[in-house]
Design a protein around this motif. Structure first.
Motif, PDB file in Angstrom:
ATOM      1  N   PRO A 188       0.741  -1.130  -0.013  1.00 25.38           N
ATOM      2  CA  PRO A 188       0.116   0.143   0.177  1.00 25.38           C
ATOM      3  C   PRO A 188       0.963   1.188   0.142  1.00 25.38           C
ATOM      4  N   HIS A 189       2.067   1.201   0.361  1.00 24.68           N
ATOM      5  CA  HIS A 189       3.049   2.192   0.383  1.00 24.68           C
ATOM      6  C   HIS A 189       3.519   2.851  -1.152  1.00 24.68           C
ATOM      7  N   ARG A 190       3.254   1.656  -1.811  1.00 25.72           N
ATOM      8  CA  ARG A 190       3.945   1.839  -3.220  1.00 25.72           C
ATOM      9  C   ARG A 190       2.731   1.704  -4.483  1.00 25.72           C
ATOM     10  N   GLN A 191       1.616   1.367  -4.285  1.00 25.67           N
ATOM     11  CA  GLN A 191       0.671   1.510  -5.183  1.00 25.67           C
ATOM     12  C   GLN A 191      -0.768   1.569  -4.495  1.00 25.67           C
ATOM     13  N   THR A 192      -1.770   1.906  -5.323  1.00 26.94           N
ATOM     14  CA  THR A 192      -3.171   1.747  -4.902  1.00 26.94           C
ATOM     15  C   THR A 192      -3.838   0.667  -5.087  1.00 26.94           C
TER      16      THR A 192
END
Length: 241
Positions: free
Chosen positions: A154-158
């Motif tokens: 979740p920190h790198r993509q939706t």
């Protein structure tokens, strides 16, 4: 008796029946289109168990007539249901035994005591939650896709972009299968789109592949789950007067 379906087949059934969460299985034409694959619908190898065989398994769990009985229940689509009447509290060992018997014999078990029913359903869901990812990984491995399954960060993509990557893994048109269902009570529920039942050749397999990819992924570690929504009332915040 209920006919046993692969877990992935429940997706198609839920889309076909608008009453929400579905457990009673019935065949639909889309399943007949599945070819030999990890998501193929297997022909039953044996006849369904008789009522006598079912009751023998239930009795082995320590629940015997007259407290335990079996009969057709109109409220469950006319399926055979094992009904457990009120009585002494059921032990955890008995409950585990009943959950296994229900799964092995493909038969519903219902309790007259609401507390016993809730405890049974909770344990059944826990067992299913452990079994589904394991079976999903097995099918993806058989299809040669497990090693290609991406992890959700979740920190790198939706969540939206991650779902599109799972659809791509299964050869599904981007954005055509799964959507996020926004409900205050289920803020992290993924659900199939109403139009996602693909009846074209191989369509069903790709659809079931996406469901398995969700089950085998790490989405559950982030509190994100897959489910079916039918005629459910969505609670809206009360308007200020």
């Amino acid at each position: 008796m209920r006919r046993s379906l692969p877990t992935v087949a429940i997706l198609a059934l839920a889309l076909a029946v608008p009453s929400g969460f579905v457990r009673a299985e019935s065949l639909i034409p889309a399943l007949a289109k599945l070819a030999a694959s990890p998501w193929a619908f297997p022909a039953p190898s044996t006849a369904p168990p008789t009522r006598e065989q079912v009751m023998a398994r239930i009795s082995a769990c320590g629940l015997r007539p007259p407290r335990a009985s079996i009969g057709k229940d109109p409220g469950m689509g006319g399926e055979d249901v094992v009904r457990i009447g009120r009585g002494p509290a059921i032990s955890l060992r008995q409950r585990v035994c009943l959950v296994k018997a229900s799964a092995d014999m493909i038969t519903f078990v219902m309790f007259d005591d609401p507390d016993e029913q809730r405890a049974f359903v909770k344990l059944e869901a826990e067992k299913q939650a452990k079994r589904e990812p394991r079976e999903a990984r097995r099918r993806l491995r058989q299809a040669g896709l497990l090693d290609k399954l991406p992890r959700y960060d979740p920190h790198r993509q939706t969540l939206e972009s991650y779902m599109r990557s799972l659809e791509a893994l299964c050869g599904v048109t981007s954005g055509s299968v799964v959507e996020s269902f926004h409900n205050p009570r289920k803020p992290s529920l993924l659900t199939p789109q109403p139009t996602s039942l693909d009846l074209s050749p191989g369509g069903g397999e790709r659809l079931f592949c996406v469901q398995d990819a969700i089950a085998a992924s790490n989405l559950a570690d982030h509190g994100i789950h897959f489910g079916f929504v039918g005629n459910e009332i969505i609670e809206e915040p009360a308007k200020a007067k």
